[in-house]
Design an enzyme around this catalytic site. Structure first.
Site, PDB file in Angstrom:
ATOM      1  N   TYR A 146       5.304 -18.679   1.150  1.00 47.30           N
ATOM      2  CA  TYR A 146       4.701 -18.491   2.469  1.00 47.30           C
ATOM      3  C   TYR A 146       3.542 -17.513   2.364  1.00 47.30           C
ATOM      4  CZ  TYR A 146       4.045 -17.724   7.431  1.00 47.30           C
ATOM      5  OH  TYR A 146       3.489 -17.650   8.687  1.00 47.30           O
ATOM      6  N   ASP A 195       0.989 -12.225  -3.790  1.00 42.44           N
ATOM      7  CA  ASP A 195       1.152 -11.986  -2.365  1.00 42.44           C
ATOM      8  C   ASP A 195       2.341 -11.041  -2.193  1.00 42.44           C
ATOM      9  OD1 ASP A 195       1.484 -11.949   0.331  1.00 42.44           O
ATOM     10  OD2 ASP A 195       1.409 -14.132   0.615  1.00 42.44           O
ATOM     11  N   LYS A 223       2.610  -5.959   6.424  1.00 42.53           N
ATOM     12  CA  LYS A 223       3.881  -5.398   6.909  1.00 42.53           C
ATOM     13  C   LYS A 223       3.958  -3.879   6.776  1.00 42.53           C
ATOM     14  CE  LYS A 223       6.154  -9.818   6.490  1.00 42.53           C
ATOM     15  NZ  LYS A 223       6.249 -10.512   7.757  1.00 42.53           N
TER      16      LYS A 223
HETATM   17  N1  PMP Z   1       2.422 -13.597   2.960  1.00 41.14           N
HETATM   18  C1  PMP Z   1       3.737 -13.355   2.974  1.00 41.14           C
HETATM   19  C2  PMP Z   1       4.468 -13.261   1.676  1.00 41.14           C
HETATM   20  C3  PMP Z   1       4.414 -13.176   4.179  1.00 41.14           C
HETATM   21  O1  PMP Z   1       5.734 -12.970   4.192  1.00 41.14           O
HETATM   22  C4  PMP Z   1       3.681 -13.246   5.379  1.00 41.14           C
HETATM   23  C5  PMP Z   1       4.335 -13.051   6.736  1.00 41.14           C
HETATM   24  N2  PMP Z   1       5.684 -13.125   6.812  1.00 41.14           N
HETATM   25  C6  PMP Z   1       2.314 -13.510   5.309  1.00 41.14           C
HETATM   26  C7  PMP Z   1       1.713 -13.666   4.089  1.00 41.14           C
HETATM   27  C8  PMP Z   1       1.490 -13.615   6.545  1.00 41.14           C
HETATM   28  O2  PMP Z   1       1.374 -12.382   7.136  1.00 41.14           O
HETATM   29  P1  PMP Z   1       1.037 -12.267   8.706  1.00 41.14           P
HETATM   30  O3  PMP Z   1       2.254 -12.735   9.441  1.00 41.14           O
HETATM   31  O4  PMP Z   1       0.734 -10.824   8.902  1.00 41.14           O
HETATM   32  O5  PMP Z   1      -0.146 -13.139   8.947  1.00 41.14           O
END
Ligand code: PMP
Length: 430
Positions: free
Chosen positions: A157, A241, A268
């Protein structure tokens, strides 16, 4: 116990009876907000609780139900809710003005805190979301390599932009989908074979070193090491990521594994509960965003980029996250994984727990979970009943079974979750 008989309906009835104000809220919300929510992930059946406030490790909803919050806004609230240091820092920043069309010391301080921790990060850009961070990481990789494909892993994700959501959302052009390559997570032969076929076309491989939304599944060290070798050999950028995995140690998963990516996306915890995220990496890679280059650079506009209030929250949070704090969080994470694992074993329940550091995920399967395919083979009905049962018992996890530790928690908080899980199992068997 016959798991197919997991009493979802009975638990849902109890939930509805205990949450009438949230139900009323949801019905009103559905008249103004599509689907009654403004965020796909926060909805679950029959309806989510509407929150009145949060403090420390708990939240209270409109019906006055207190829940110990193991979800922590999907792992972002590492200091829990309304931590006094974060409240003070953001209040001060707010009094000085919310945002300017110019830098403030706040953004530099946050950037320096990130740089000091994450070894591969020499330069940073702040964004408003993890989505923007991965979008710009991919764009920089394309700009630098002149190639157009991006490889990601199954169930990985990376947010909601077109390239990140290509395999899950409708409304994304086939031309975009054709530029994305899906690789099998934790399967180095499968990955190598597939990636080699596209080795002249792939600009970057993006990976969560610990898959978060896929089920809190840590990558194998050897898998990441080989991925580093392959991407270097084939002229691709490696993007970690770490939006979730930055939680596992001060320097993130890259420190834990000893593998260094070209670019890192973060979010986060670095925003201390506010919408702040970042993309960073080696100086020569991040130079793709340097506006002083004139032509050939990747513009990075954004009205709220690096806004002082969010940056102040991030600074207050990171300053409190000393190595001993990570250590304590991770010990509690291990305690919750062991506690739940032992419980499921002892009660003969078809469930297992994955995770690392302060992160964990309950899966309704007995399989060893090394990728999301194993998660998908689990008993969705059992998991749903367990999560709903825990909501009724005053414990909040993600509907898919994910949870994490925040600093206001201690042994008794963790043991409370394990005891509540046992009560839910009792209710399932009754
Ligand atoms: N990358 C990862 C690994 C995530 O877990 C998330 C959100 N859960 C995102 C990107 C996207 O971040 P955002 O919700 O702040 O757009």
């Amino acid at each position: 116990m016959a798991v197919t008989a997991a009493p979802v309906e009975k638990f849902a009835e109890r939930y509805i009876a205990a949450n009438p104000r949230s139900r009323d809220y949801f019905e009103r919300a559905a008249q103004a907000l599509t689907g009654g929510t403004t965020r796909t992930t926060t909805f679950f059946d029959p309806y989510p609780p509407c929150i009145d406030h949060g403090a420390g490790s708990a939240t209270w909803d409109l019906d006055g139900n207190r829940r110990t919050d193991f979800l922590n806004n999907y792992t972002s609230l590492i200091l829990g809710h309304a931590h006094p240091a974060v409240v003070e820092a953001t209040t001060r920043a707010m009094e000085l003005g919310s945002a300017f069309a110019a830098p403030t010391e706040y953004e530099l301080r946050l950037a320096n805190l990130i740089k000091a921790r994450v070894a591969s990060v020499e330069r940073v850009r702040l964004t408003n979301s993890g989505t923007e961070a991965t979008m710009f990481a991919m764009r920089m990789a394309r700009a630098i390599t002149g190639r157009s494909m991006i490889a990601k892993f199954e169930a990985g994700y990376h947010g909601t932009h077109d390239y990140a959501a290509a395999s899950v959302s409708s409304g994304i052009p086939d031309e975009v989908k054709a530029l994305m390559l899906d690789l099998p997570y934790n399967d180095i032969e499968g990955t190598e074979q597939r990636l080699e076929r596209y080795k002249d076309r792939v600009a970057a491989v993006i990976i969560e070193p610990v898959q978060g939304s896929g089920g809190v599944i840590p990558a194998d060290k050897a898998f990441l090491e080989r991925l580093r070798e392959l991407t270097s050999a084939w002229g691709m950028l490696l993007i970690f990521d770490e939006v979730i995995s930055l939680r596992i140690s001060p320097g993130g998963a890259q420190e834990y594994y000893g593998v260094s990516p070209d670019l890192t996306t973060m979010g986060k915890i670095i925003g201390g509960g506010y919408p702040v995220a970042a993309v960073g990496g080696r100086e020569e890679v991040m130079a793709a965003m340097d506006q002083r280059r004139g032509t050939g650079f990747v513009p990075h506009g954004g009205t709220f980029n690096g806004n002082p209030v969010g940056a102040a929250a991030g600074i207050a949070t990171l300053e409190r996250l000393t190595p001993d704090v990570y250590e304590r969080l991770n010990v509690l994470g291990e305690r919750v994984r062991m506690g739940l694992g032992d419980l499921f074993e002892r009660r003969g329940v078809p469930a297992t727990v994955t995770g690392i550091g302060s992160l964990f995920n309950i899966h309704a399967t007995r399989e060893v979970v090394r990728d999301n395919r194993a998660v998908q083979r689990g008993d969705a009905r059992f998991l749903k009943a367990l999560m709903l049962g825990l909501m009724n018992e005053g414990y909040w996890l993600a509907p898919r079974g994910m949870g994490c530790i925040s600093t206001p928690m201690d042994e008794s908080t963790v043991d409370g979750l394990v005891a509540a899980s046992e009560r839910v199992i009792d209710q399932m068997e009754a």
